[in-house]
Motif scaffolding. Sequence first.
Motif, PDB file in Angstrom:
ATOM      1  N   VAL B 543       0.849  -1.190   0.000  1.00  0.00           N
ATOM      2  CA  VAL B 543       0.000   0.000   0.000  1.00  0.00           C
ATOM      3  C   VAL B 543       0.889   1.246   0.000  1.00  0.00           C
ATOM      4  O   VAL B 543       1.820   1.350   0.808  1.00  0.00           O
ATOM      5  CB  VAL B 543      -0.909   0.013   1.247  1.00  0.00           C
ATOM      6  CG1 VAL B 543      -1.776   1.275   1.264  1.00  0.00           C
ATOM      7  CG2 VAL B 543      -1.780  -1.236   1.281  1.00  0.00           C
ATOM      8  N   ASP B 544       0.604   2.154  -0.905  1.00  0.00           N
ATOM      9  CA  ASP B 544       1.277   3.455  -0.899  1.00  0.00           C
ATOM     10  C   ASP B 544       0.553   4.304   0.152  1.00  0.00           C
ATOM     11  O   ASP B 544      -0.560   4.791  -0.075  1.00  0.00           O
ATOM     12  CB  ASP B 544       1.170   4.083  -2.289  1.00  0.00           C
ATOM     13  CG  ASP B 544       1.874   5.433  -2.360  1.00  0.00           C
ATOM     14  OD1 ASP B 544       2.142   6.012  -1.283  1.00  0.00           O
ATOM     15  OD2 ASP B 544       2.135   5.898  -3.474  1.00  0.00           O
ATOM     16  N   THR B 545       1.172   4.456   1.327  1.00  0.00           N
ATOM     17  CA  THR B 545       0.474   5.099   2.450  1.00  0.00           C
ATOM     18  C   THR B 545       0.204   6.591   2.174  1.00  0.00           C
ATOM     19  O   THR B 545      -0.677   7.185   2.796  1.00  0.00           O
ATOM     20  CB  THR B 545       1.278   4.969   3.763  1.00  0.00           C
ATOM     21  OG1 THR B 545       2.639   5.284   3.487  1.00  0.00           O
ATOM     22  CG2 THR B 545       1.198   3.564   4.312  1.00  0.00           C
ATOM     23  N   HIS B 570      -2.666  -2.232   5.370  1.00  0.00           N
ATOM     24  CA  HIS B 570      -1.287  -2.709   5.324  1.00  0.00           C
ATOM     25  C   HIS B 570      -1.297  -4.135   4.783  1.00  0.00           C
ATOM     26  O   HIS B 570      -2.137  -4.947   5.182  1.00  0.00           O
ATOM     27  CB  HIS B 570      -0.677  -2.686   6.724  1.00  0.00           C
ATOM     28  CG  HIS B 570       0.650  -3.396   6.782  1.00  0.00           C
ATOM     29  ND1 HIS B 570       1.802  -2.826   6.290  1.00  0.00           N
ATOM     30  CD2 HIS B 570       0.997  -4.637   7.240  1.00  0.00           C
ATOM     31  CE1 HIS B 570       2.811  -3.681   6.449  1.00  0.00           C
ATOM     32  NE2 HIS B 570       2.343  -4.780   7.025  1.00  0.00           N
ATOM     33  N   ILE B 571      -0.394  -4.418   3.837  1.00  0.00           N
ATOM     34  CA  ILE B 571      -0.320  -5.769   3.279  1.00  0.00           C
ATOM     35  C   ILE B 571       0.917  -6.452   3.844  1.00  0.00           C
ATOM     36  O   ILE B 571       2.018  -5.930   3.727  1.00  0.00           O
ATOM     37  CB  ILE B 571      -0.266  -5.705   1.741  1.00  0.00           C
ATOM     38  CG1 ILE B 571      -1.550  -5.062   1.209  1.00  0.00           C
ATOM     39  CG2 ILE B 571      -0.085  -7.100   1.148  1.00  0.00           C
ATOM     40  CD1 ILE B 571      -1.558  -4.819  -0.277  1.00  0.00           C
ATOM     41  N   ASP B 572       0.715  -7.618   4.478  1.00  0.00           N
ATOM     42  CA  ASP B 572       1.870  -8.269   5.117  1.00  0.00           C
ATOM     43  C   ASP B 572       2.546  -9.266   4.170  1.00  0.00           C
ATOM     44  O   ASP B 572       2.173  -9.414   3.013  1.00  0.00           O
ATOM     45  CB  ASP B 572       1.473  -8.890   6.464  1.00  0.00           C
ATOM     46  CG  ASP B 572       0.544 -10.083   6.302  1.00  0.00           C
ATOM     47  OD1 ASP B 572       0.577 -10.746   5.241  1.00  0.00           O
ATOM     48  OD2 ASP B 572      -0.227 -10.359   7.247  1.00  0.00           O
ATOM     49  N   GLU B 573       3.526  -9.989   4.713  1.00  0.00           N
ATOM     50  CA  GLU B 573       4.381 -10.824   3.859  1.00  0.00           C
ATOM     51  C   GLU B 573       3.660 -12.079   3.353  1.00  0.00           C
ATOM     52  O   GLU B 573       4.192 -12.799   2.524  1.00  0.00           O
ATOM     53  CB  GLU B 573       5.669 -11.197   4.599  1.00  0.00           C
ATOM     54  CG  GLU B 573       5.520 -12.144   5.785  1.00  0.00           C
ATOM     55  CD  GLU B 573       4.993 -11.463   7.048  1.00  0.00           C
ATOM     56  OE1 GLU B 573       4.828 -10.219   7.047  1.00  0.00           O
ATOM     57  OE2 GLU B 573       4.735 -12.166   8.031  1.00  0.00           O
ATOM     58  N   ALA B 589      -3.978   2.938  -4.944  1.00  0.00           N
ATOM     59  CA  ALA B 589      -2.896   3.098  -3.973  1.00  0.00           C
ATOM     60  C   ALA B 589      -2.210   1.779  -3.647  1.00  0.00           C
ATOM     61  O   ALA B 589      -1.320   1.729  -2.806  1.00  0.00           O
ATOM     62  CB  ALA B 589      -3.445   3.718  -2.687  1.00  0.00           C
ATOM     63  N   ILE B 590      -2.649   0.699  -4.292  1.00  0.00           N
ATOM     64  CA  ILE B 590      -2.000  -0.596  -4.052  1.00  0.00           C
ATOM     65  C   ILE B 590      -1.213  -0.973  -5.306  1.00  0.00           C
ATOM     66  O   ILE B 590      -1.774  -1.063  -6.399  1.00  0.00           O
ATOM     67  CB  ILE B 590      -3.037  -1.683  -3.691  1.00  0.00           C
ATOM     68  CG1 ILE B 590      -3.795  -1.270  -2.420  1.00  0.00           C
ATOM     69  CG2 ILE B 590      -2.365  -3.026  -3.516  1.00  0.00           C
ATOM     70  CD1 ILE B 590      -4.888  -2.231  -2.002  1.00  0.00           C
ATOM     71  N   LEU B 591       0.079  -1.147  -5.119  1.00  0.00           N
ATOM     72  CA  LEU B 591       0.978  -1.346  -6.263  1.00  0.00           C
ATOM     73  C   LEU B 591       1.885  -2.539  -6.012  1.00  0.00           C
ATOM     74  O   LEU B 591       2.109  -2.937  -4.870  1.00  0.00           O
ATOM     75  CB  LEU B 591       1.838  -0.086  -6.462  1.00  0.00           C
ATOM     76  CG  LEU B 591       1.059   1.211  -6.677  1.00  0.00           C
ATOM     77  CD1 LEU B 591       1.964   2.410  -6.438  1.00  0.00           C
ATOM     78  CD2 LEU B 591       0.449   1.245  -8.077  1.00  0.00           C
ATOM     79  N   GLU B 592       2.404  -3.087  -7.103  1.00  0.00           N
ATOM     80  CA  GLU B 592       3.377  -4.170  -6.962  1.00  0.00           C
ATOM     81  C   GLU B 592       4.574  -3.663  -6.166  1.00  0.00           C
ATOM     82  O   GLU B 592       5.043  -2.547  -6.403  1.00  0.00           O
ATOM     83  CB  GLU B 592       3.833  -4.669  -8.336  1.00  0.00           C
ATOM     84  CG  GLU B 592       2.828  -5.603  -8.982  1.00  0.00           C
ATOM     85  CD  GLU B 592       3.412  -6.313 -10.200  1.00  0.00           C
ATOM     86  OE1 GLU B 592       4.423  -5.825 -10.733  1.00  0.00           O
ATOM     87  OE2 GLU B 592       2.835  -7.328 -10.605  1.00  0.00           O
TER      88      GLU B 592
END
Lengths: 198, 595
Positions: B543-545, B570-573, B589-592
Amino acid sequence: MNNANVLMVGVGGHGVILASDAMAEIGTINGYDVKKTDSMGMAQRGGSVVSHVRWGEHVFAPMIKKGEVDFLMGFEELEAARWAPCLKSGGVAIVADVVVIPISAVSGKIPYPTWEQMRGILEQYTDRIYLIPATRISREVGNPRAVNMVMLGFLSAFLDLEREAWTETMRRRLPPKFMESSIEAFNRGADEAGAVLR
Amino acid sequence: MKQLLSGNEALALGAWHAGVAVAAAYPGTPSTEILQELAKMDGIYVEWSTNEKVALEVAMGASYAGVRALASMKHVGLNVAADPFFAVSTTGIIGGLVVVSADDPGEHSSQGEQDNRHFARFAKVPMLEPADSQDAYDVMGWAYAISEEFDTPVLVRPTTRISHCKTVVEVDPERKAVPAQPQFRRAPAKYVMVPSNARVRRLAMEERIVKLHDYVETFPMNKMLLADRKLGVISSGVAYQYAREVFKDASFLKLVTTYPFPSELIRRFAREVDQVIVIEELDPYLEDEVRRLGIPVRGKEFIPLIGELTVEIAENGAVQAGLLPGKRPASAPATEAPLPLPLRRPQLCAGCPHVGTEYVLRKLGLRTNEGPVQKGDFVVTSDIGCYTLGVYPPLAALDTCACMGASIGHAIGLKKAGIPNKVVAVLGDSTFMHSGITGLVDAVYNQASITVIILDNETTAMTGHQGHPGTGISARGLKTQAVKLEDVVRGVGVRDVNIVSAFDLAEIESAIRKCTENDEPSVIIARGPCTLAVKTRRTPFAVDTEECTSCYVCLDTGCPAISLVDDRAHIDESCAGCGVCAQVCPQEAILEDKR
């Protein structure tokens, strides 16, 4: 020969079943009657996983009766708190410093409790509570998935088999790639117990 | 030789040591591992069958060829296989035939609870119940011997706590029995059940049961343990283990043959003790049999007939019934009210290919959770598989789930009843092969304007990634001819067939919109591999905060990799890189995460 009722609880995919399988196998090889059973419901990954391991001279029921758990092994903090009422009074709670926040706590009304709150729950049943830095230890040995081995190592200090009886069986079961780091994780867990129990 | 074996491992090894030559099954918890274990062994043919009915028919065929055969399934699998189960009871067997049907008290992983001991009496098939892995290993040899001596199939009934519990077993070091040479001997009076032949076989069934009644009286695995004569406990299966812990001093009669019932043995036991109780899981099956003998007996008045039994349930019941002294109240009641803890429900995995389709269904057509559906809403009938977990919020994308393949029949019925809504049936690839095809043929034949979505994750995921006809991978993990879903679907006459990527939300949405406008039956195959079966990881997302506005739309996917940190997503592992969340984010706002 010590009888042992061990309840291992955690989250799918974190090595609970592997640890309970290893413990059951080690008990069998060392002459115990052993029963072990898992409850994982539909959880492949992410759900609650509960494993009962019983060592004794003669074991009947595979599941440990509520209030008769000698060792509660929490592979995740919330799960340890959830299963605290199964502990016998004065039993041992060994909890890994692992936090996995369930979806229901992300979007729901009940937040993930703090460790102090969860410790409070465990304290209603026992004062023998050990929070293990299993995450750090498993990283230090270069195998982040070896949290379960750290936990088994810690537990082994309470039981009457020699450390080698554990590691010998593990050597026969573990894939070569993870063998040395897993054994090291186990030894570090056992050392950790030695340090805090002294 | 001592080994630690699960009940399922022990059943498989016992069957193999008994010389079983053909084994067939459809995966189903808690029975799956029986066939998986046999698939590791030599000198036996194993197959995942299309469904349990086919599995039992395959086993019947093998038995007719004179070799020992096995069909294994979960409890509800025997509902599917009930037709051949009754049929093989009628024809009898040549090579020994054993059906293992594993019950699931407490519905650990099932859509319903049932006591399959009734099937034995219903179909007049002898039944054996193991109480641990040693029993599981031992009963298989006996089951084949009984099958061949009495010309009957035999039902072996473990439960979840037998199948999935590991206990220490003394096993033979080698396989002594070798499979028989196959040969078919023509005998129409035995195999061809036209009424004139069936009437003759019907008599044989009853004669067989009379003989079996005598046989079980001296069956060596039934055991009488006489201790304190004040209380006599009759039990079987895992309930016997619980009873031994609860009634430490009592006398016991442990039964392994629970159909037919050893009446004389029971009478003898009853004469030895002052009072008889039965401890059993689920229905009062043994209790009714004991009562039928005129013996006063207690059981279900203090042991529940619903759910899984445990030592504490049995103990509490015994205290209430006055059979054990009451316990003192717990010494110190907890001072504080216990803190409510967040639940950890089973959920779809990070990267699960079912999430995209269920998210789109929710968005397009499920605007309420309860009560009358709105105009323009979809009704989504579902089926048995991982995707059923989409019933839970936040996806909450399903309206029904009953039994294998029912989604399609449900959809046809809802539509033909005349509801004005669009009706979509959702089922998995393995479930479609199991019993979705006949439903789809019905939809074509009766021109039901429904849309069937086959969630094709290219495996039988819920039970642990077994092959099925669509995968082209055999039970031994070898390549075989695949039965292609699209060929089947077109072959039965569906004209509107669409294949979409399970991870492409726009493609899924446009296919659903198009198909639900169509008046004839349509099929969408949403294809994407089970994330747990994928070896190479894709690039994870982050996520691009700076861009995240905390709208929380990404949380509506229910992805376990997404949580909140400081009120931002928040994206975890555990992210598997499926990209579904990136497609739903209105802020992009969610990018590779290329780092």
